[in-house]
Design an enzyme around this catalytic site. Structure first.
Site: not given
Length: 481
Positions: A312, A343, A304, A151, A215
């Site tokens: 910036n 485990r 700034s 997801r 994915r």
């Protein structure tokens, strides 16, 4: 029907009223209450991936896994269909409090145990025994992690694709826009901003391909029971794994992977590589945006707190910041691969926050890079002015090559180097070269002027840009997948 219990119980059914009037049942979370946004989240957890990996997303994924397990067992005949329907409905509609579940995890060592207790209390005594039947906490949490991964990769891929599309537009628009290429931060040879952007494009397209593969191939269900033998599920064990996978649209692994963490290692590598590509591109933008360079600027440059003149490149800077957190998180997941027997004693637990933070950091970096590239402003005039700063010195290699045929490469290099470094204004390079008798016998002034034209020494830039664009436009879109 939910049994009554104390308010401290994660399965509590005590009615209460929310401050704004919305009804809360027990420890349920009121509808439409977003996860709290932390002080740094809007910067370092930006974009849609944050919501896909937050506490509610993990809780939702664990409930999805529990409900799918019940449905898969019902299809195998080991759980009544009515019980599976009740578990599914409760898992879908009941809103447990992640904080309460988390608090209950301290005694068991993981959040699945208190969630199962709360879910059993919510479905009632007749159905409770079918909740989590035969499964382990790791079965549920690992399967939930795979749902979270899949997801989260959706919006992450969308941002990387959009960043790639922005890079493609820059490559097309500025195909012939000249600027100096820089090696070791020094001007080297002429290039075009179109080729620079095409380099960004190929890196992002590679990231899209690798993320898409991850994915599709990494997320798989985990179901093995207490020791990975499926003993608790009897003869239906292997078929149950397949049915659980089908319920969740995840892959069915050959074997339980509870201590084989190569899936997460593969994912970590892909995410780390994606972050590296994002960081390189964003770093390029910050360098091009320096006051002394001023070739690029973001559409919404930041100011700034003390210097009103500052512009910036906030999106690029933040993309670098988010990507900069990734190598340590990747290292954590790789270090956690050494797990004991059937485990892990701590290694598995070390993965949870690292995986969430890794997805969040890369997702945020992708969001900020997309934001940066979609609003990037290119100053072609300044690029050309910077290219002309050396008065043709960037073409020294070309002149030397033209002289080498008759003077020899070593002598040609000596003559050109002396002309470049011999003093006087940089704009006088052509004059200094023409004044050298050895040069004038080989090259006319007109030939020197032609050799010192940066537009004539760009190599195969056009073909390289075309290759990148053809590959990009031939890739299937998200809608085609």
């Amino acid at each position: 029907m939910k049994p009554s219990s104390s308010p401290s119980d994660p399965g509590s059914a005590v009615d209460d009223q929310h401050a704004d009037g919305r009804r809360v049942v027990g420890d349920e979370v009121p509808v439409d209450v977003p996860s709290p946004v932390g002080l740094f989240d809007s910067l370092l957890a930006a974009g849609e991936v944050r919501a896909a990996v937050d506490d509610r997303a993990w809780l939702h994924a664990m409930l999805d896994a529990e409900a799918a397990l019940a449905r898969a067992q019902a299809s195998c005949g080991s759980v009544p269909a009515a019980a599976a329907e009740a578990i599914t409905a409760t898992a879908r509609d009941h809103r447990f409090d992640p904080a309460a579940i988390g608090a209950g995890a301290t005694s068991a060592g993981n959040p699945v145990v208190p969630l199962v207790a709360a879910l059993r209390a919510a479905v009632g005594p007749d159905t409770a025994r079918y909740v989590h039947a035969g499964a382990t906490s790791q079965d549920i949490l690992d399967t939930a992690a795979m749902l979270v991964v899949r997801r989260a990769l959706g919006p992450m891929l969308d941002d990387v694709r959009r960043a790639a599309s922005a890079a493609a537009r820059l490559a097309e628009t500025h195909r012939d826009t000249l600027l100096p290429a820089r090696t070791l931060l020094q001007q080297a040879l002429p290039t075009t901003f179109g080729l620079v952007a095409a380099g960004w494009l190929t890196a992002l397209d590679t990231a899209v391909r690798r993320l898409s593969t991850a994915r599709d191939e990494v997320p798989a269900v985990q179901l093995g029971g207490a020791a990975g033998t499926l003993a608790a599920f009897g003869a239906d064990g292997p078929a149950l794994v397949d049915r659980l996978a089908a319920e969740l649209d995840l892959a069915a692994p050959q074997l339980p992977w509870h201590t084989d963490r190569s899936r997460l290692a593969d994912l970590a590598g892909v995410l780390g590589g994606t972050a590296g590509s994002i960081s390189k591109i964003a770093r390029d933008v910050t360098l091009h945006a320096q006051t002394e360079v001023a070739e690029l600027a973001e559409e919404r440059s930041g100011g700034s707190s003390t210097l009103p003149h500052k512009r910036n490149p906030v999106a690029a800077v933040t993309a670098v910041a988010c990507a900069g957190q990734v190598p340590g998180l990747v290292a954590t997941l790789l270090a956690a691969m050494a797990q004991e027997h059937q485990r892990a004693a701590g290694g598995w637990h070390a993965e949870w926050r690292a995986l969430r933070n890794l997805l969040e950091s890369v997702g945020s970096a992708a969001y900020w890079l997309r934001t940066c590239l979609e609003g990037l402003r290119v100053d072609a005039v300044r690029m050309r002015a910077n290219l002309d700063l050396t008065g043709g010195a960037l073409l020294a290699e070309r002149v030397s090559g033209a002289l080498a045929g008759q003077l020899g490469r070593h002598r040609a290099n000596e003559i050109v180097k002396a002309a470049v470094t011999g003093g006087g204004p940089a704009a006088g390079l052509a004059e200094r070269l023409a004044a050298n008798p050895q040069v004038s016998t080989v090259l006319s002034r007109a030939q020197l002027d032609e050799l010192l034209d940066p537009a004539g020494y760009l190599g195969a830039y056009g073909e390289l840009i075309d290759r990148a664009l053809r590959d990009h436009h031939s890739r299937p879109t998200q809608e085609d997948r």
